[in-house]
Design a protein around this motif. Structure first.
Motif, PDB file in Angstrom:
ATOM      1  N   ASP A 166      91.020  37.255  12.877  1.00 38.81           N
ATOM      2  CA  ASP A 166      90.710  36.128  13.969  1.00 38.81           C
ATOM      3  C   ASP A 166      89.321  35.403  13.863  1.00 38.81           C
ATOM      4  O   ASP A 166      89.205  34.312  14.246  1.00 38.81           O
ATOM      5  N   THR A 167      88.502  36.289  13.270  1.00 47.15           N
ATOM      6  CA  THR A 167      87.130  35.856  13.072  1.00 47.15           C
ATOM      7  C   THR A 167      86.695  36.089  11.658  1.00 47.15           C
ATOM      8  O   THR A 167      87.010  37.010  10.960  1.00 47.15           O
ATOM      9  N   VAL A 168      85.666  35.278  11.178  1.00 51.84           N
ATOM     10  CA  VAL A 168      85.184  35.664   9.914  1.00 51.84           C
ATOM     11  C   VAL A 168      83.463  35.419   9.738  1.00 51.84           C
ATOM     12  O   VAL A 168      83.213  34.256  10.310  1.00 51.84           O
ATOM     13  N   SER A 169      83.059  36.177   9.209  1.00 50.59           N
ATOM     14  CA  SER A 169      81.613  35.920   8.625  1.00 50.59           C
ATOM     15  C   SER A 169      81.437  35.801   6.879  1.00 50.59           C
ATOM     16  O   SER A 169      81.896  36.619   6.480  1.00 50.59           O
ATOM     17  N   VAL A 170      80.558  34.984   6.595  1.00 48.29           N
ATOM     18  CA  VAL A 170      80.426  34.783   5.114  1.00 48.29           C
ATOM     19  C   VAL A 170      79.044  35.326   4.664  1.00 48.29           C
ATOM     20  O   VAL A 170      78.095  34.887   5.526  1.00 48.29           O
ATOM     21  N   MET A 171      79.003  36.061   4.183  1.00 45.77           N
ATOM     22  CA  MET A 171      77.728  36.822   3.629  1.00 45.77           C
ATOM     23  C   MET A 171      77.186  36.589   2.284  1.00 45.77           C
ATOM     24  O   MET A 171      78.342  36.362   1.330  1.00 45.77           O
ATOM     25  N   TYR A 172      75.950  36.406   2.148  1.00 47.90           N
ATOM     26  CA  TYR A 172      75.404  35.994   0.839  1.00 47.90           C
ATOM     27  C   TYR A 172      74.145  36.598   0.636  1.00 47.90           C
ATOM     28  O   TYR A 172      73.426  36.556   1.223  1.00 47.90           O
ATOM     29  N   ALA A 173      73.836  37.495  -0.660  1.00 45.50           N
ATOM     30  CA  ALA A 173      72.583  38.052  -0.591  1.00 45.50           C
ATOM     31  C   ALA A 173      72.016  38.838   0.452  1.00 45.50           C
ATOM     32  O   ALA A 173      70.988  38.616   0.728  1.00 45.50           O
ATOM     33  N   GLY A 174      73.003  39.498   1.235  1.00 45.63           N
ATOM     34  CA  GLY A 174      72.367  40.497   2.099  1.00 45.63           C
ATOM     35  C   GLY A 174      72.292  39.709   3.531  1.00 45.63           C
ATOM     36  O   GLY A 174      72.307  40.206   4.727  1.00 45.63           O
ATOM     37  N   ARG A 175      72.662  38.397   3.671  1.00 44.72           N
ATOM     38  CA  ARG A 175      72.558  37.513   4.817  1.00 44.72           C
ATOM     39  C   ARG A 175      73.924  36.913   5.296  1.00 44.72           C
ATOM     40  O   ARG A 175      74.844  36.557   4.309  1.00 44.72           O
ATOM     41  N   ILE A 176      74.159  36.793   6.562  1.00 41.97           N
ATOM     42  CA  ILE A 176      75.249  36.146   7.081  1.00 41.97           C
ATOM     43  C   ILE A 176      74.969  34.552   7.257  1.00 41.97           C
ATOM     44  O   ILE A 176      73.800  34.235   7.703  1.00 41.97           O
ATOM     45  N   LEU A 177      75.798  33.947   6.330  1.00 41.32           N
ATOM     46  CA  LEU A 177      75.452  32.331   6.256  1.00 41.32           C
ATOM     47  C   LEU A 177      76.469  31.676   7.414  1.00 41.32           C
ATOM     48  O   LEU A 177      75.817  30.488   7.658  1.00 41.32           O
ATOM     49  N   GLU A 178      77.583  32.045   7.551  1.00 39.82           N
ATOM     50  CA  GLU A 178      78.385  31.480   8.741  1.00 39.82           C
ATOM     51  C   GLU A 178      79.337  32.280   9.134  1.00 39.82           C
ATOM     52  O   GLU A 178      79.712  33.418   8.737  1.00 39.82           O
ATOM     53  N   SER A 179      79.615  31.789  10.659  1.00 38.78           N
ATOM     54  CA  SER A 179      80.616  32.903  11.203  1.00 38.78           C
ATOM     55  C   SER A 179      81.312  31.902  12.202  1.00 38.78           C
ATOM     56  O   SER A 179      80.910  30.884  12.537  1.00 38.78           O
ATOM     57  N   GLY A 180      82.608  32.398  12.393  1.00 39.18           N
ATOM     58  CA  GLY A 180      83.412  31.390  13.477  1.00 39.18           C
ATOM     59  C   GLY A 180      84.765  31.685  13.563  1.00 39.18           C
ATOM     60  O   GLY A 180      85.178  32.776  12.629  1.00 39.18           O
ATOM     61  N   PRO A 181      85.556  31.070  14.205  1.00 37.45           N
ATOM     62  CA  PRO A 181      87.088  31.646  14.130  1.00 37.45           C
ATOM     63  C   PRO A 181      87.555  31.461  12.764  1.00 37.45           C
ATOM     64  O   PRO A 181      87.118  30.398  12.087  1.00 37.45           O
ATOM     65  N   ALA A 182      88.245  32.189  12.362  1.00 42.09           N
ATOM     66  CA  ALA A 182      88.696  32.288  10.782  1.00 42.09           C
ATOM     67  C   ALA A 182      89.276  30.874  10.442  1.00 42.09           C
ATOM     68  O   ALA A 182      89.199  30.268   9.170  1.00 42.09           O
ATOM     69  N   ALA A 183      90.392  30.503  11.212  1.00 35.66           N
ATOM     70  CA  ALA A 183      90.942  29.092  10.693  1.00 35.66           C
ATOM     71  C   ALA A 183      90.053  27.639  10.561  1.00 35.66           C
ATOM     72  O   ALA A 183      89.927  27.094   9.785  1.00 35.66           O
TER      73      ALA A 183
END
Length: 308
Positions: free
Chosen positions: A217-234
């Motif tokens: 339903d929701t996705v968070s994108v992680m890079y080098a230990g940090r969240i870079l982007e989050s929101g509704p998956a679609a």
């Protein structure tokens, strides 16, 4: 939706001989009852550390700040800093982990049934062995098998059975489809969908963005230990904002398998700021102080003063 667990400003540092591993930095997540939240990114970006932190299973020398608060139910619990006696009442009963490479977590000299029976007794579960095995699509005869006799898909389904034994409010599934073929991948993801539909909050940790489509339903994108982007998956997958997310999506087969530039950084002694500009110098999102900027139901990490 009701928040089952909230992660706020989670930062994890692990001292090692070579320096300090910046395993997670200022991570924020909200897992909601009855929904699946995917945490995606390349291998080695710190996703598994988040799963371990949720269950209070970080290395003993880990330095942890921030908050992981189990908010569902009548008895909220703060995981960060909780004594072991408190964590023992949470693990398996309220938060369960489906580990990566599930077969390696099973005792090799005992059958699946013997280990599952011990888990059921410890958790005072209302389920029986055969009932749980059936729920995850395994034949009752699997109870007599040893871990080395299980295929990869069978081991992953057995791991889900262990996770379901205590009717947890939160399930953290760490790379549950790693090394599985497409058919088994879909079966495991559908099984986790069922857990969410039954009322659990599911954290799906994966480097396979394609697996998220239709299951999160929701996705968070992680890079080098940090969240870079989050929101509704679609929304995030169809219209990524951060350059790293764009590069991840561009690498999917349906988008031409365009390789990401460079390689993920080692997490030891990282700079204080986001470092994606070291792989893509032309990015406007990294290279200096950054913050999370919210626009509607989406969040993106960008340079201070920047725009998504």
């Amino acid at each position: 939706m009701t928040a089952a667990l909230t992660v706020d400003a989670l930062t994890v540092r692990i001292p090692v001989r070579a320096g300090t591993v910046h395993a997670a930095t200022d991570v924020g997540l909200t897992l909601e009852t009855g929904r699946t939240h995917a945490l995606v990114g390349e291998s080695g970006c710190g996703k598994s550390i988040v799963a371990s932190a949720l269950c209070g299973l970080l290395p003993s020398n880990a330095q942890v700040s921030g908050s992981i608060r189990l908010t569902s139910g009548a008895d909220p619990v703060e995981i960060v800093g909780a004594p072991e006696r408190v964590l023992r009442t949470v693990r398996g009963r309220r938060i369960a982990l489906v580990p990566q490479s599930a077969a390696t977590y099973l005792t090799p000299v005992r059958t699946v049934g013997a280990q599952l029976d011990e888990t059921l007794l410890h958790l005072e579960s209302r389920y029986g062995i055969d009932e749980l095995l059936d729920r995850v699509g395994l034949n009752a005869s699997c109870r007599d098998l040893y871990p080395h006799q299980l295929s990869g898909g069978m081991a992953q389904r057995a791991a889900v059975a262990f996770a379901l034994a205590g009717d947890p409010e939160v399930i953290a599934a760490d790379e549950p489809t790693s090394s599985l073929d497409p058919a088994l991948t879909e079966r495991i993801l559908t099984l986790l969908d069922g857990c969410a539909e039954a009322g659990a909050a599911v954290l799906l940790i994966t480097h396979d963005i394609a697996a998220v489509t239709g299951h999160a339903d929701t996705v968070s994108v992680m890079y080098a230990g940090r969240i870079l982007e989050s929101g509704p998956a679609a929304a995030v997958l169809d219209d990524p904002w951060h350059d790293y997310t764009k590069d991840l999506v561009a690498a999917l087969p349906r988008n031409g398998l365009r390789p990401l530039p460079g390689s993920p950084p080692e997490l030891t002694d990282l700079p204080d700021d986001c470092v994606y500009h070291l792989r893509r110098p032309d990015t406007a999102f990294s290279g200096g102080p950054t913050h999370l900027l919210r626009t509607g139901d989406r969040v993106v990490r960008t340079r201070v003063g920047g725009r998504p």
